[in-house]
Design an enzyme around this catalytic site. Structure first.
Site, PDB file in Angstrom:
ATOM      1  N   CYS A  99       0.835  -1.215   0.000  1.00 33.31           N
ATOM      2  CA  CYS A  99       0.000   0.000   0.000  1.00 33.31           C
ATOM      3  C   CYS A  99       0.865   1.258   0.000  1.00 33.31           C
ATOM      4  O   CYS A  99       1.397   1.653   1.048  1.00 33.31           O
ATOM      5  CB  CYS A  99      -0.927  -0.008   1.215  1.00 33.31           C
ATOM      6  SG  CYS A  99      -1.943   1.469   1.383  1.00 33.31           S
TER       7      CYS A  99
ATOM      8  N   CYS B 130      -0.445   4.108   2.161  1.00 35.15           N
ATOM      9  CA  CYS B 130      -0.142   3.941   3.587  1.00 35.15           C
ATOM     10  C   CYS B 130       1.328   4.235   3.897  1.00 35.15           C
ATOM     11  O   CYS B 130       1.646   4.919   4.858  1.00 35.15           O
ATOM     12  CB  CYS B 130      -0.444   2.511   4.024  1.00 35.15           C
ATOM     13  SG  CYS B 130      -2.046   1.897   3.492  1.00 35.15           S
ATOM     14  N   ASP B 131       2.233   3.674   3.097  1.00 37.78           N
ATOM     15  CA  ASP B 131       3.641   3.596   3.488  1.00 37.78           C
ATOM     16  C   ASP B 131       4.601   4.411   2.621  1.00 37.78           C
ATOM     17  O   ASP B 131       5.791   4.507   2.948  1.00 37.78           O
ATOM     18  CB  ASP B 131       4.098   2.128   3.451  1.00 37.78           C
ATOM     19  CG  ASP B 131       3.264   1.244   4.380  1.00 37.78           C
ATOM     20  OD1 ASP B 131       2.846   1.753   5.438  1.00 37.78           O
ATOM     21  OD2 ASP B 131       3.018   0.073   4.036  1.00 37.78           O
TER      22      ASP B 131
END
Lengths: 326, 326
Positions: free
Chosen positions: B136, B139-140
């Site tokens: 992701c 997300c990261d």
């Protein structure tokens, strides 16, 4: 026009939707600004107790919750401007934002301007807000366990929430100014058959009374021409919710009540313009749903920029002179 | 059947969607149960750092965040059952839930079973998950500022996220097993023209290498029949996301990829059955969007019960013998 500040994304409003959008946008590497004309945090900041934003299990005030969100947005270098947006213009794909202090350009725009309940405008309504006066049974119903409350209104929302409240309270007075409800038939029947609900017809609320907290309401029966006091611990007002849509660009499609229509990306009908939170045409207006809207809008805006930004000459986009892409 | 426990709402899965639904349902006065067959908290619990759930500005682990949500649900007396749901049946309006330990009845049901990324199934992939391996970029991505990363895949998601990552990283190797991308043309062009993106064609990842953290990947070029090492600090795998839909009732409509179709109320095509979170057919899968889904589903379920519960004989509903309402 060389001194116009250019953003990837401009967010109007700093409630849960706006700040969540800012967190996602700024953390996603977009140059991000939030405009707020009033108090940081939006409508929720006047709420004394929020206990249904998932994860925050210790009850906190709306202001405290929004302060956490503001710190979160600040962490990723969001520009925060205490300016009132006066108008929005479009130049090709670019958005021109005029505030009381200046002019800004943005590739994308998120309206997160919120909504507000229609008030009865009676004495005591403001004074006892959060101390017995509420506009949201989903938010505050649980605080009235085994108490008596009034619900004002006759539409679907009023009657549904009156029934919802009977899950907690011992008594609901449903106060309606006419002699029949507007709610759909089946929900009317549910209310008529509910032993905890007493409907008071043909009556308007004239005053909310109390000491530290609401103790009663004064109502006036128009047919009987009679004034009376109803002892209640709380009053839930369902006179409608109104969109803060004054500065919404005129080309943006609204629903009948004036809320902004969006698709699943929170995209309005105008390319690169999004809406998030209470201003959106939808059913459930909560901090958690507003925050999700904001995240989706920011994520979608980033993708939109990727699809529309011309790699050969990104400066054209930023200077608001890019022609509409085919 | 007299000893069957009866709930207003049964929630399957205890990730952000399930626990948020539980908070809203239980706080809303519904008798609520959450079934969890594995670890409380769902997929997010294996994430080491969550820094985009609005309001939690101090980075915390997925487990810590879900622990807060679990405490929140517990506060409102949610029943929590560590049982594996084996099957769902319908008796009129009532839902029958069979687990490895027993049988339960519920008026409404929320599927919050989540999804999981398709893995490459190569050595090092699991070992370095959260230490350089991610599924992701939203997300990261921000954790890889000025670093070199690999993106694996050739579809829209892979290419969009490769471009997204160039907002942070100094270099993206887009590794694709074929000699052309599947992504839409315009996004391919964006990738081709992006100086930070280098596409490595006809190649598969064979191993993820590192010490404490990823330091390189081993790839194999099928055309050249050549193995080589690419030095990277991270690898983002876009091999697809798979719905956890094994126990979804067969009458429930799914999209082509097997995710559950819902309307704006998170209602499936089966009356009184809802879905929330990653199992839902949608674009953005985040903790905040899952939590909002859960709140909407629980709120909708409460309204659905109000509309369908027969005030004259609510026991019929609860004993799963109520006939379908006309």
């Amino acid at each position: 026009m060389n001194d116009v500040i250019k953003y990837d994304i401009a967010i109007i409003g700093s409630g849960p939707a706006g700040l969540s959008a800012a967190i996602y946008a700024a953390r996603g590497g977009l140059k991000t600004v939030v405009f707020e004309k009033g108090i940081m945090g939006g409508q929720i900041t006047v709420t004394q107790e929020v206990e249904n934003y998932p994860g925050f299990h210790k009850t906190l005030s709306g202001f405290e919750l929004m302060d956490e969100m503001k710190k979160h947005a600040d962490k990723f270098n969001t520009d925060y401007r205490e300016e009132e947006v006066k108008g929005i213009g479009l130049q090709g794909l670019c958005k021109v934002i005029e505030t009381n202090k200046g002019m800004y350009h943005a590739k994308t725009l998120i309206f997160a301007t919120g909504a507000h309940p229609r008030k009865l405008n009676v004495p005591g309504e403001d004074k006892f807000y959060g101390k017995g006066v509420s506009y949201c049974a989903t938010c505050d119903g649980v605080f009235y366990r085994d108490k008596a409350v009034a619900v004002v209104g006759g539409g679907d929302s009023a009657v549904e929430e009156a029934i919802f409240l009977t899950r907690f309270v011992k008594k609901v007075y449903l106060i309606h100014r006419r002699d029949k409800l507007r709610a759909v038939q089946i929900i009317q029947e549910r209310a008529f058959n509910n032993p905890k609900i007493e409907i008071i017809w043909d009556s308007e609320v004239q005053e909310v009374n109390g000491d530290d907290f609401v103790t009663s309401i004064t109502i006036y029966n128009k047919k009987l021409e009679k004034r009376s006091k109803v002892p209640v611990d709380g009053i839930f007002i369902y006179a409608g919710i109104l969109p803060n849509n004054e500065i919404i660009e005129s080309r943006i499609e609204l629903d009948e009540a004036g809320f902004v229509k969006v698709n699943e990306d929170m995209h309005t009908n105008v390319p690169g313009i999004y809406a998030a939170g209470d201003i959106v045409s939808k059913k459930l207006r909560q901090v958690i749903t507003a925050a999700a809207d904001g995240a989706i809008a920011a994520w979608s805006a980033e993708k939109w920029i990727t699809y529309h930004e011309d790699d050969d000459d990104t400066t054209e986009f930023a200077t608001c002179e890019i022609p509409q892409k085919k």
